[in-house]
Design a protein around this motif. Structure first.
Motif, PDB file in Angstrom:
ATOM      1  N   VAL A   1       8.028  -6.582   5.750  1.00 55.37           N
ATOM      2  CA  VAL A   1       8.724  -5.230   5.768  1.00 55.37           C
ATOM      3  C   VAL A   1       9.286  -4.803   7.120  1.00 55.37           C
ATOM      4  O   VAL A   1      10.410  -4.203   7.405  1.00 55.37           O
ATOM      5  N   ARG A   2       8.557  -5.192   8.152  1.00 51.68           N
ATOM      6  CA  ARG A   2       8.769  -4.579   9.583  1.00 51.68           C
ATOM      7  C   ARG A   2       8.965  -5.690  10.451  1.00 51.68           C
ATOM      8  O   ARG A   2       9.012  -5.224  11.641  1.00 51.68           O
ATOM      9  N   GLY A   3       9.277  -6.733  10.072  1.00 55.17           N
ATOM     10  CA  GLY A   3       9.190  -7.939  11.008  1.00 55.17           C
ATOM     11  C   GLY A   3       8.182  -8.260  11.834  1.00 55.17           C
ATOM     12  O   GLY A   3       8.122  -8.928  12.890  1.00 55.17           O
TER      13      GLY A   3
ATOM     14  N   LEU B   1      -2.069  10.583   3.184  1.00 53.26           N
ATOM     15  CA  LEU B   1      -2.504  10.019   4.486  1.00 53.26           C
ATOM     16  C   LEU B   1      -2.140   8.426   4.931  1.00 53.26           C
ATOM     17  O   LEU B   1      -2.458   7.530   4.269  1.00 53.26           O
ATOM     18  N   ASP B   2      -0.773   8.476   5.582  1.00 50.68           N
ATOM     19  CA  ASP B   2      -0.354   6.975   5.637  1.00 50.68           C
ATOM     20  C   ASP B   2      -0.572   6.397   7.073  1.00 50.68           C
ATOM     21  O   ASP B   2      -0.420   7.251   8.134  1.00 50.68           O
ATOM     22  N   GLY B   3      -0.892   5.246   7.148  1.00 47.15           N
ATOM     23  CA  GLY B   3      -1.322   4.623   8.765  1.00 47.15           C
ATOM     24  C   GLY B   3      -0.119   4.877   9.682  1.00 47.15           C
ATOM     25  O   GLY B   3      -0.426   5.544  10.816  1.00 47.15           O
TER      26      GLY B   3
ATOM     27  N   LYS C   1       0.845  -1.216   0.101  1.00 42.71           N
ATOM     28  CA  LYS C   1       0.063   0.003   0.064  1.00 42.71           C
ATOM     29  C   LYS C   1       0.908   1.071  -0.012  1.00 42.71           C
ATOM     30  O   LYS C   1       0.830   2.057  -0.743  1.00 42.71           O
ATOM     31  N   SER C   2       1.775   1.228   0.980  1.00 44.20           N
ATOM     32  CA  SER C   2       2.508   2.723   1.095  1.00 44.20           C
ATOM     33  C   SER C   2       3.394   2.709  -0.112  1.00 44.20           C
ATOM     34  O   SER C   2       3.721   3.852  -0.707  1.00 44.20           O
ATOM     35  N   ALA C   3       4.203   1.522  -0.588  1.00 43.99           N
ATOM     36  CA  ALA C   3       5.163   1.615  -1.586  1.00 43.99           C
ATOM     37  C   ALA C   3       4.200   2.148  -2.991  1.00 43.99           C
ATOM     38  O   ALA C   3       4.795   3.120  -3.580  1.00 43.99           O
TER      39      ALA C   3
HETATM   40 MG   LIG Z   1       2.260   1.015   4.788  1.00 47.90          MG
END
Ligand SMILES: [Mg+2]
Ligand SMILES: Nc1ncnc2c1ncn2[C@@H]1O[C@H](COP(=O)(O)OP(=O)(O)OP(=O)(O)O)[C@@H](O)[C@H]1O
Length: 189
Positions: free
Chosen positions: A132-134, A52-54, A31-33
């Motif tokens: 991505v964030r473990g 607007l990102d989580g 989503k963010s990418a």
């Molecule tokens: Mg994201």
């Protein structure tokens, strides 16, 4: 007699149409990418853009909220409020939230009006591989409760305007697909 509205009028110059691109999907689905890349392309085209990102919103506007169904929905309600204000002022808004519940996404759609749902689809196994964030790793060990895809539900969009298969497409292809769809929907005229 001179019509005084003549002078003040700016004419019907191509005003930017506001819209909200609503990215939804599992953690690490992309989503963010994709939203970041699409935002970049829209800015290059000269549009007014807001993201607007989580990650950012949960540290500011909704830092008091957790991950229960109620809190997740409250998170989305607040984001929707902001997206609505921006959208009606001609901004291209790109939101990236897991937003796992169908019903609240439908409410956002009704509220915002010019709402384009982008389902960032990616098989859970691939998301777990990306991690991505473990966070999947921790969730699978039982260290995180209410983690979407592992210990919390994700309700897939049934009829999204745009469907991205991020396990089969490159980031650039996914972003280009969004731009193409925006064009087809008449938002980039
Ligand atoms: Mg994201
Ligand atoms: N077609 C694609 N679209 C988007 N991301 C892709 C694609 N192919 C590979 N990726 C990679 O997948 C990862 C997606 O991570 P990203 O942070 O965007 O996920 P996310 O959905 O925002 O997750 P979260 O809900 O945790 O914020 C990135 O490392 C990105 O480079």
């Amino acid at each position: 007699m001179k019509n005084c509205t003549d002078r003040g009028e700016r004419g019907n110059k191509m005003e930017q149409k506001g819209f909200t691109l609503w990215f939804t999907g599992l953690p690490s689905s992309g989503k963010s990418a994709v939203a970041d890349r699409v935002a970049e392309i829209l800015k290059e085209k000269g549009l007014k853009v807001e993201r607007l990102d989580g990650d950012i919103v949960r540290k500011s506007l909704t830092r008091d909220l957790g991950f229960s169904k109620e809190d997740r929905n409250e998170n989305i309600r607040r984001v929707t409020f902001v997206a609505k204000l921006l959208t009606r002022n001609g901004v291209a808004v790109l939101t990236s939230f897991i937003s796992p519940y169908r019903e609240i996404r439908a409410q956002s759609r009704d509220e915002i009006g010019k709402f384009i749902e982008v389902y960032v689809k990616c098989p859970l196994e691939v998301c777990i591989e990306r991690d991505v964030r473990g966070m999947y790793k921790k969730a699978l060990k039982g260290e995180i409760k209410e983690f979407t895809g592992v210990s919390d539900p994700y309700e897939e969009p049934l009829n999204p305007e745009i469907l991205l298969d991020t396990d089969k497409e490159t980031l650039e292809e996914s972003a280009e697909k969004v731009i193409q769809n925006l064009n087809d929907l008449g938002y980039l005229e």
